[in-house]
Design a protein around this motif. Structure first.
Motif, mmCIF file in Angstrom:
data_model
loop_
_atom_site.group_PDB
_atom_site.id
_atom_site.type_symbol
_atom_site.label_atom_id
_atom_site.label_comp_id
_atom_site.label_asym_id
_atom_site.label_seq_id
_atom_site.Cartn_x
_atom_site.Cartn_y
_atom_site.Cartn_z
ATOM 1 N N ASP A 107 -68.881 29.177 -44.865
ATOM 2 C CA ASP A 107 -69.164 27.763 -45.162
ATOM 3 C C ASP A 107 -68.402 27.279 -46.395
ATOM 4 N N ILE A 108 -68.406 28.090 -47.463
ATOM 5 C CA ILE A 108 -67.726 27.688 -48.705
ATOM 6 C C ILE A 108 -66.221 27.608 -48.485
ATOM 7 N N MET A 109 -65.642 28.601 -47.791
ATOM 8 C CA MET A 109 -64.190 28.592 -47.535
ATOM 9 C C MET A 109 -63.798 27.384 -46.682
ATOM 10 N N ARG A 110 -64.636 27.078 -45.660
ATOM 11 C CA ARG A 110 -64.338 25.932 -44.790
ATOM 12 C C ARG A 110 -64.429 24.611 -45.562
ATOM 13 N N ASP A 111 -65.482 24.459 -46.364
ATOM 14 C CA ASP A 111 -65.680 23.217 -47.126
ATOM 15 C C ASP A 111 -64.567 22.993 -48.145
ATOM 16 N N GLU A 112 -64.202 24.048 -48.880
ATOM 17 C CA GLU A 112 -63.200 23.911 -49.943
ATOM 18 C C GLU A 112 -61.805 23.655 -49.373
ATOM 19 N N ALA A 113 -61.477 24.310 -48.243
ATOM 20 C CA ALA A 113 -60.121 24.208 -47.693
ATOM 21 C C ALA A 113 -59.910 22.933 -46.876
ATOM 22 N N SER A 114 -60.970 22.441 -46.211
ATOM 23 C CA SER A 114 -60.789 21.296 -45.303
ATOM 24 C C SER A 114 -60.726 19.957 -46.023
ATOM 25 N N LYS A 115 -61.103 19.923 -47.305
ATOM 26 C CA LYS A 115 -61.092 18.632 -48.004
ATOM 27 C C LYS A 115 -59.897 18.472 -48.951
ATOM 28 N N CYS A 116 -58.895 19.368 -48.845
ATOM 29 C CA CYS A 116 -57.705 19.243 -49.703
ATOM 30 C C CYS A 116 -56.446 19.573 -48.903
ATOM 31 N N ASP A 117 -55.283 19.236 -49.467
ATOM 32 C CA ASP A 117 -54.021 19.561 -48.792
ATOM 33 C C ASP A 117 -53.571 20.972 -49.187
ATOM 34 N N LEU A 118 -52.424 21.407 -48.641
ATOM 35 C CA LEU A 118 -51.967 22.791 -48.841
ATOM 36 C C LEU A 118 -51.697 23.101 -50.315
ATOM 37 N N VAL A 170 -53.627 26.020 -52.542
ATOM 38 C CA VAL A 170 -52.938 27.136 -53.217
ATOM 39 C C VAL A 170 -53.341 27.181 -54.691
ATOM 40 N N LEU A 171 -53.465 26.001 -55.309
ATOM 41 C CA LEU A 171 -53.881 25.935 -56.716
ATOM 42 C C LEU A 171 -55.334 26.389 -56.903
ATOM 43 N N LYS A 172 -56.150 26.290 -55.818
ATOM 44 C CA LYS A 172 -57.525 26.816 -55.867
ATOM 45 C C LYS A 172 -57.538 28.330 -55.675
ATOM 46 N N LEU A 173 -56.632 28.826 -54.837
ATOM 47 C CA LEU A 173 -56.608 30.254 -54.515
ATOM 48 C C LEU A 173 -56.114 31.101 -55.683
ATOM 49 N N ILE A 174 -55.157 30.573 -56.463
ATOM 50 C CA ILE A 174 -54.543 31.360 -57.539
ATOM 51 C C ILE A 174 -55.571 31.785 -58.600
ATOM 52 N N PRO A 175 -56.435 30.880 -59.119
ATOM 53 C CA PRO A 175 -57.397 31.325 -60.146
ATOM 54 C C PRO A 175 -58.706 31.898 -59.591
#
Length: 270
Positions: free
Chosen positions: A170-181, A185-190
């Motif tokens: 649920d968290i991965m789907r919510d965070e990824a579906s409301k932003c662009d690529l 990537v800027l969320k994944l790095i930290p």
């Protein structure tokens, strides 16, 4: 052997031996440019056979996938366990403009996390970003000991594992579906998502070492050169206006006469 037979033995073969040439003489070096989400823009160089006849060098480079350590791209040795894939999408002069193509974790880091006396929980989900990319995110987490726990093991039961996996997805789907690529990537790095999952699952079972261990790009939208150029736009490169020079004390300010130039079509004589 009868005299006069096999006359071809004396004659040399047609064409003769082909002269061996160095294959690197036909090659050219191209510079790999990383997108603006990484601090090190010049990521490295790649080799390609130069254009010859109908075989164009840029066609050989487009679609080529490069793998880098995130430590090199961000000049931060703490991120050395992350591997980033970049794909070449456009050639400009001798520069390869790349885009994000995937992310992985090094084997030594993954092996160092897996230990006895704890439960390993994994989950994956397919998400679509706002700019049309379909990605598959893989998450990994490990159970941790509770405060003041005496027993050496900390196993979660199957019901808790299912609840944790549901929260992960649920968290991965919510965070990824409301932003662009780029934002993703800027969320994944930290490790933003990993921290969010750890906080959300604390009420079910305490977790440790929560990572989005892998990202795959499944589908891409139609290639758009404008979006790629926006991704490679240097946000830091501003025109240098020059520093202000202080006027020496006691000197009168000399007024420079303003010369007006006539602009074509502004009523002045051409």
């Amino acid at each position: 052997m009868a005299v006069g037979k096999n006359k071809r033995l004396t004659k040399s073969k047609k064409g003769g031996k082909k002269k061996a040439s160095d294959p690197f003489l036909k090659k050219e070096w191209y510079e790999i440019k990383a997108p603006s989400m990484f601090s090190q823009r010049s990521a490295g160089k790649t080799l390609v056979t130069r254009t010859q006849g109908t075989k164009v060098a840029s066609d050989s480079l487009k679609g080529r996938v490069f793998e880098f350590s995130l430590a090199d791209l961000n000049k931060d040795e703490d991120q050395a366990y992350r591997k980033v894939k970049l794909v070449c999408e456009e050639i400009q002069g001798y520069n390869c403009l790349t885009n994000f193509h995937g992310m992985d974790m090094t084997r030594d880091k993954l092996a160092s996390l897996i230990k006895k006396w704890q439960t390993l929980i994994e989950g994956n989900v397919d998400v679509k970003t706002t700019d049309g990319y379909t990605l598959r995110l893989f998450c990994i987490a490990f159970t941790a000991k509770m405060q003041n726990q005496l027993t050496k093991f900390c196993y979660a039961n199957s019901a808790q594992v299912r609840q944790i996996r549901k929260k992960m997805v649920d968290i991965m789907r919510d965070e990824a579906s409301k932003c662009d690529l780029k934002e993703l990537v800027l969320k994944l790095i930290p490790e933003f998502m990993g921290n969010e999952i750890e906080k959300a699952c604390a009420s079910i079972f305490p977790l440790q070492n929560v990572f989005v261990r892998k990202v795959k790009v499944l589908k891409k939208p139609k290639f758009d050169i404008v979006k790629l150029m926006e991704l490679h736009a240097d946000t830091d490169d501003k025109p240098d206006a020059g520093a202000a020079v202080p006027r020496p004390d006691g000197e009168a300010a000399e007024e420079t006469p303003v010369v007006s130039e006539s602009v074509p079509g502004s009523g002045g004589r051409l």
